[in-house]
Design a protein around this motif. Structure first.
Motif, PDB file in Angstrom:
ATOM      1  N   THR A 196      27.550  38.822  40.824  1.00  0.00           N
ATOM      2  CA  THR A 196      27.326  39.095  41.784  1.00  0.00           C
ATOM      3  C   THR A 196      28.943  39.608  42.124  1.00  0.00           C
ATOM      4  OG1 THR A 196      28.017  37.421  43.342  1.00  0.00           O
ATOM      5  CG2 THR A 196      25.858  37.957  42.770  1.00  0.00           C
ATOM      6  N   ARG A 197      30.384  38.905  41.756  1.00  0.00           N
ATOM      7  CA  ARG A 197      31.374  39.504  41.872  1.00  0.00           C
ATOM      8  C   ARG A 197      32.480  40.614  40.618  1.00  0.00           C
ATOM      9  NH1 ARG A 197      33.108  33.034  41.747  1.00  0.00           N
ATOM     10  NH2 ARG A 197      32.666  32.686  43.271  1.00  0.00           N
ATOM     11  N   ILE A 198      31.436  40.719  39.599  1.00  0.00           N
ATOM     12  CA  ILE A 198      31.095  41.897  39.157  1.00  0.00           C
ATOM     13  C   ILE A 198      31.237  43.166  39.454  1.00  0.00           C
ATOM     14  CG2 ILE A 198      30.595  42.640  36.898  1.00  0.00           C
ATOM     15  CD1 ILE A 198      33.649  40.891  36.322  1.00  0.00           C
ATOM     16  N   THR A 249      39.169  40.399  42.840  1.00  0.00           N
ATOM     17  CA  THR A 249      38.779  39.452  42.875  1.00  0.00           C
ATOM     18  C   THR A 249      37.189  39.321  42.497  1.00  0.00           C
ATOM     19  OG1 THR A 249      38.915  38.387  44.203  1.00  0.00           O
ATOM     20  CG2 THR A 249      40.472  37.973  43.082  1.00  0.00           C
ATOM     21  N   GLY A 250      36.760  40.518  43.419  1.00  0.00           N
ATOM     22  CA  GLY A 250      35.089  40.532  44.054  1.00  0.00           C
ATOM     23  C   GLY A 250      34.841  39.265  44.548  1.00  0.00           C
ATOM     24  N   TYR A 251      35.906  38.807  45.588  1.00  0.00           N
ATOM     25  CA  TYR A 251      35.153  38.120  46.055  1.00  0.00           C
ATOM     26  C   TYR A 251      34.525  38.214  47.171  1.00  0.00           C
ATOM     27  CZ  TYR A 251      37.397  33.436  44.556  1.00  0.00           C
ATOM     28  OH  TYR A 251      37.569  31.958  43.609  1.00  0.00           O
ATOM     29  N   ASP A 252      33.529  37.639  48.259  1.00  0.00           N
ATOM     30  CA  ASP A 252      33.187  38.009  49.040  1.00  0.00           C
ATOM     31  C   ASP A 252      33.390  37.551  50.604  1.00  0.00           C
ATOM     32  OD1 ASP A 252      31.110  35.527  48.932  1.00  0.00           O
ATOM     33  OD2 ASP A 252      29.437  37.189  48.588  1.00  0.00           O
ATOM     34  N   ILE A 280      37.955  34.839  34.836  1.00  0.00           N
ATOM     35  CA  ILE A 280      38.430  36.873  35.369  1.00  0.00           C
ATOM     36  C   ILE A 280      40.687  36.686  35.883  1.00  0.00           C
ATOM     37  CG2 ILE A 280      37.687  38.330  37.011  1.00  0.00           C
ATOM     38  CD1 ILE A 280      35.453  37.216  37.367  1.00  0.00           C
ATOM     39  N   VAL A 327      39.760  33.856  38.562  1.00  0.00           N
ATOM     40  CA  VAL A 327      38.063  33.381  39.093  1.00  0.00           C
ATOM     41  C   VAL A 327      37.499  32.867  38.215  1.00  0.00           C
ATOM     42  CG1 VAL A 327      36.263  34.304  40.734  1.00  0.00           C
ATOM     43  CG2 VAL A 327      38.563  35.701  40.168  1.00  0.00           C
ATOM     44  N   ARG A 331      30.913  43.764  42.896  1.00  0.00           N
ATOM     45  CA  ARG A 331      31.345  43.880  44.364  1.00  0.00           C
ATOM     46  C   ARG A 331      33.340  45.155  42.850  1.00  0.00           C
ATOM     47  NH1 ARG A 331      30.376  41.556  48.740  1.00  0.00           N
ATOM     48  NH2 ARG A 331      32.754  41.975  49.352  1.00  0.00           N
TER      49      ARG A 331
END
Ligand code: SF4
Lengths: 225, 614
Positions: free
Chosen positions: A35-37, B302-305, B24, B249, A39
């Protein structure tokens, strides 16, 4: 006065490999990682609705912790049905750590429920020492062992009858056992069961081994795609 | 050990992702191009260490330099430690998997006193002598930074260099000096003497400590022209201070699994129990533009939400509303949730509440700290009951139904009336809810009281006070339990045997190094984890070393006494601390830095809140 834009969601099946350090990433963690990738790659991906929207991602067949995977499958839905699929692969690879690599993006043909088998390579770091014993072991009529059921208790099964095909060879310093075993929601056999019961029998030195799931097949033994 | 065997062993332990690396944004370099290898060690497990912002900052800052390769190291959990010892695996950097004993620097971050035994265990697992004086080779140098260095005397015998204050610049200056000394064939001793001249660098072996017959310190004497006192280092312009664009990450779930954006350092409040409120002075803010730019970059890399703002007191940021507006602009678009910890309630406006509501609806948490106004005045926590009730009303009207209140027990001058005050306040909040005509329909309220034990810390006005004993704590907890009448109120506490040890170390001196060594030999580690903390072993270690721990924790100190940290200058003067302590005894509050400067001494840096127009 205004033009209405119709969103057509497109399902995309992504194929990837999981190797080296990524072997230690559990299925649950891969889920969060992906899900992070997606994004990070800024894919125009479809999010689930509701209070806490998150990218919609599903996996065809979880890979056990410690295994490498050469043919891992994840499905996503994207908002733009004209997006070139190859670009998705490039975008994902540009943000992924080296041990997780995407190699194809296709439109799904088969449904996940059609998965029937998976193929594995188990490589022993043994100077060829286990090859003979392994042949004898797999040559037996029955290989009875205990398998954990979904309820959490154990039942006895004969793995031998589950093995759809196998092959044993020595390559350099290593022995390679290739296996085809049932996989999917109906029947799923983890090759570690077989190795564990082999080592129980084989009262000799313990050799390191690595397991790679090399492919996923449908119920007709054809490549699942 | 070859990689295959190593990986097979990893599969035999819990959560191998703690040791496997490859996440990551983790940094792998080619050794050929590197002059300095730095092992950044967090003396707790992966999940705790990876949640820590300071580590992320320094990891990225070091790795930005072409000549430095910084790797991460965490305390192996006991299951993996056993595997390491059985198979002679030396403690390694996660990135290269190579033993850190071959690195140039081994750097520990000291976030809490109870991690000291883990430091020794990690040095031992590295295959190094524990005592600094026994490490004759130039490298690896064992260095340490973080809040506890304001009195890390208990581990002074194990560490070559302490960094006081903020390490962003002194770290790199020491590394550059190291490269120079190495090239010129200097000895470790010469290097340490040179290093001690860098601002913010404290070399404990260059100071002798002598003691009086009553056990207090007689004198602290510098050698080799080492500076006295040693002043902390700070960043004066946070808009120019390095901040990473990337965080590693983790694959596995960690304690704080989100992007973190620092908004300011220091705190204007001056709560008298709070060490952070004094040692990080003065307050220095980042601009709205810097914060938004950095926050955006981190989310993207990072793709953090989820992103959380980090500071000691978010609501004291001077431009909070414009900041939230700008942040919400991109977080909403990118489906990122914004979390705002440590909000104080006394400047909680309706508009702000509305905005936070907009972000997420979770429970309200208030750090009230003490049960009565008198005691809140003593500790300089300037919140009134009226303000608390008013804020709760607003929050209830906005749909909140859960309130969490944080308190401390064992504060100076505390009486049983103050303890009862905790229960009374919680009850008033419950009553307030039921009296409201516009309370959320069909819902019930829940008030959670969480009580921790107060531990007096250096560089606070309470550094002179005795810590209360375990028996007193137990009695007060029992009393509080009896005072609670409503089932809407829950009371969380744990016996907290650890706070005594924390108190001993917090104000301890060098003689405790022997005790820590002894406790380590007895197997003490992970002391901040209830399942591993073993007070009996620690008591044995104290006894065997002939040290009475109560001397450090439970004794009143005079203003004249030389404290173990008195040669360190955190730019809050002792005179100021004494004055604050006297005000505390009178239950008189001190205005915060924005209302009126209390002349603590932190204006010597020439920057920050001290120079804001009031
Ligand atoms: S010098 Fe004054 S304004 Fe500056 S930190 Fe100290 S009390 Fe606050």
């Amino acid at each position: 006065m205004f033009s209405e834009r119709v969103f057509v969601l497109k399902s995309v099946r992504l194929l990837f490999t999981k190797s080296a350090r990524a072997r230690f990433v559990s299925h649950l963690d891969i889920n969060r990682f992906m899900t992070r990738i997606v994004r990070k790659a800024k894919l125009d991906i479809w999010y689930t609705e509701g209070f806490n929207p998150h990218p919609y991602i599903t996996f065809a067949l979880p890979l056990p912790l410690g295994f490498e995977g050469k043919y891992e499958i994840m499905d996503i839905r994207i908002n733009d049905d004209n997006a070139p699929l190859g670009e998705i692969v490039d975008k994902l690879n540009s943000v992924c750590p080296p041990d997780i690599r995407f190699f194809d993006a296709v439109e799904p043909i088969k449904k996940v429920g059609e998965i029937g088998y998976a193929t594995y390579d188990i490589v022993f770091d043994d100077n060829g020492n286990v090859a003979q014993k392994l042949k004898e072991f797999i040559g037996k009529d029955k290989i009875v062992t205990k398998k954990r059921t979904k309820k959490g208790d154990y039942k006895e099964i004969d793995i031998k009858e589950k093995i759809k095909a196998f092959d044993i060879g020595v390559v350099g310093n290593e022995t390679k056992l290739s296996l085809v075993l049932p996989a999917g929601s109906d029947d799923n056999i983890n090759p570690a069961l077989l190795i564990d019961s082999f080592y129980n029998d084989f009262n000799d030195e313990y050799y390191c081994y690595t397991v790679t799931r090399t492919s996923i097949l449908d119920k007709n033994m054809e490549k699942f795609i | 050990m070859d990689n295959k065997r190593f990986e097979q062993l990893l599969l035999s332990v819990q959560k191998p992702g703690r040791y496997s690396g490859g996440e990551i944004n983790s940094v792998v370099k080619d050794k050929k191009d590197i002059d300095v290898r730095f092992a950044f060690c967090f003396p707790d497990n992966y999940e705790v260490g990876m949640s820590h912002l300071g580590m992320k900052i320094l990891y990225s800052q070091f790795n930005e330099r072409k000549d430095i390769w910084c790797e991460r190291v965490f305390a192996p959990w006991p299951d993996f430690e056993a595997v390491m010892r059985q198979n002679n695996i030396l403690l390694f950097g996660l990135e290269s998997r190579e033993p850190i004993k071959d690195f140039d620097f081994i750097g520990f971050t000291l976030q809490y006193e109870l991690s000291y035994s883990n430091i020794l265990n990690m040095l031992e697992l590295s295959g190094l002598p524990l005592l600094a004086k026994d490490r004759k080779d130039f490298t690896p140098l064992v260095v340490a930074g973080g809040p506890c260095t304001c009195n890390a005397e208990p581990i002074a015998d194990f560490v070559d260099i302490f960094f006081l204050g903020e390490g962003e610049q002194s770290d790199l200056e020491v590394i550059d000096l190291y490269k120079k000394c190495k090239k010129n064939g200097k000895s470790k001793k010469d290097f340490l003497i040179e290093a001690s001249k860098i601002e913010g660098v404290y070399v404990p072996s260059l100071y002798d400590v002598s003691y009086n017959d009553d056990g207090t310190i007689e004198k602290i004497t510098p050698k080799e022209n080492a500076p006295m006192p040693i002043r902390k280092r700070i960043e004066t312009d946070l808009d120019k201070t390095y901040y990473p664009e990337k965080f590693v990450v983790p694959y596995i779930e960690i304690v704080h699994d989100r992007a973190v954006q620092e908004i300011f350092r220091g705190c204007i409040r001056g709560c008298r129990f709070c060490q952070a409120g004094f040692i990080y002075r003065p307050v220095r803010e980042k601009s709205v533009e810097t914060i938004c730019r950095q926050a955006k970059a981190i989310c993207e890399s990072t793709g953090y939400d989820e992103i959380s703002l980090s500071s000691l007191s978010t609501s004291d940021y001077t431009k909070l509303e414009p900041l939230l507006n700008d942040l919400l602009d991109f977080t909403e678009k990118d489906k990122i949730s914004l979390s705002l910890p440590s909000l104080r309630i006394d400047n909680f406006s309706d508009e702000l509440l509305e905005k936070i509501n907009h972000v997420r609806k979770s429970g309200l948490t208030f750090a009230v700290e003490a049960g009565t106004q008198r005691l809140r005045n003593v500790i300089n926590k300037n919140i009134t009951e009226e303000e608390i009730i008013r804020t709760c009303k607003t929050a209830f009207a906005g749909g909140y139904t859960a309130v969490k209140l944080y308190f401390m027990m064992g504060l100076p001058t505390e009486t049983y009336d103050d303890i009862k005050g905790i229960a009374d306040l919680a009850q008033k909040i419950v009553d307030t809810f039921y009296e409201m005509p516009n309370k959320p329909k069909g819902k019930s309220v829940s008030v959670n009281i969480s009580v921790s034990n107060f531990v007096p810390k250096p560089f606070t006005p309470f550094e002179f006070h005795p810590q209360i004993t375990r028996e007193e704590i137990v009695a007060k907890q029992q009393y509080l339990k009896e005072c609670i009448r409503s089932r809407k109120i829950t009371f969380n506490y744990h016996e907290n045997k650890t706070s005594f040890l924390e108190g001993v170390f917090a104000r301890g001196d060098r003689r405790l190094s022997a005790v820590i060594l002894k406790a380590h030999e007895k197997g003490c580690k992970f002391d901040s984890w209830d399942e591993y903390f073993d007070l009996d072993k620690w008591n044995e270690a104290f006894a065997e070393c002939g040290i009475v721990p109560e001397f450090y924790a439970n004794r009143e100190r005079t203003y004249e006494e030389i404290n173990p940290w008195d040669h360190l200058d955190y730019c809050v003067s002792k005179g100021f601390l004494i004055k604050e302590n006297e005000q505390a005894k009178l239950a008189v509050t001190t205005p915060n830095c924005r209302q009126k400067c209390a002349s603590c001494g932190a204006n010597v840096f020439g920057k920050g809140v001290c120079f804001e127009k009031r």
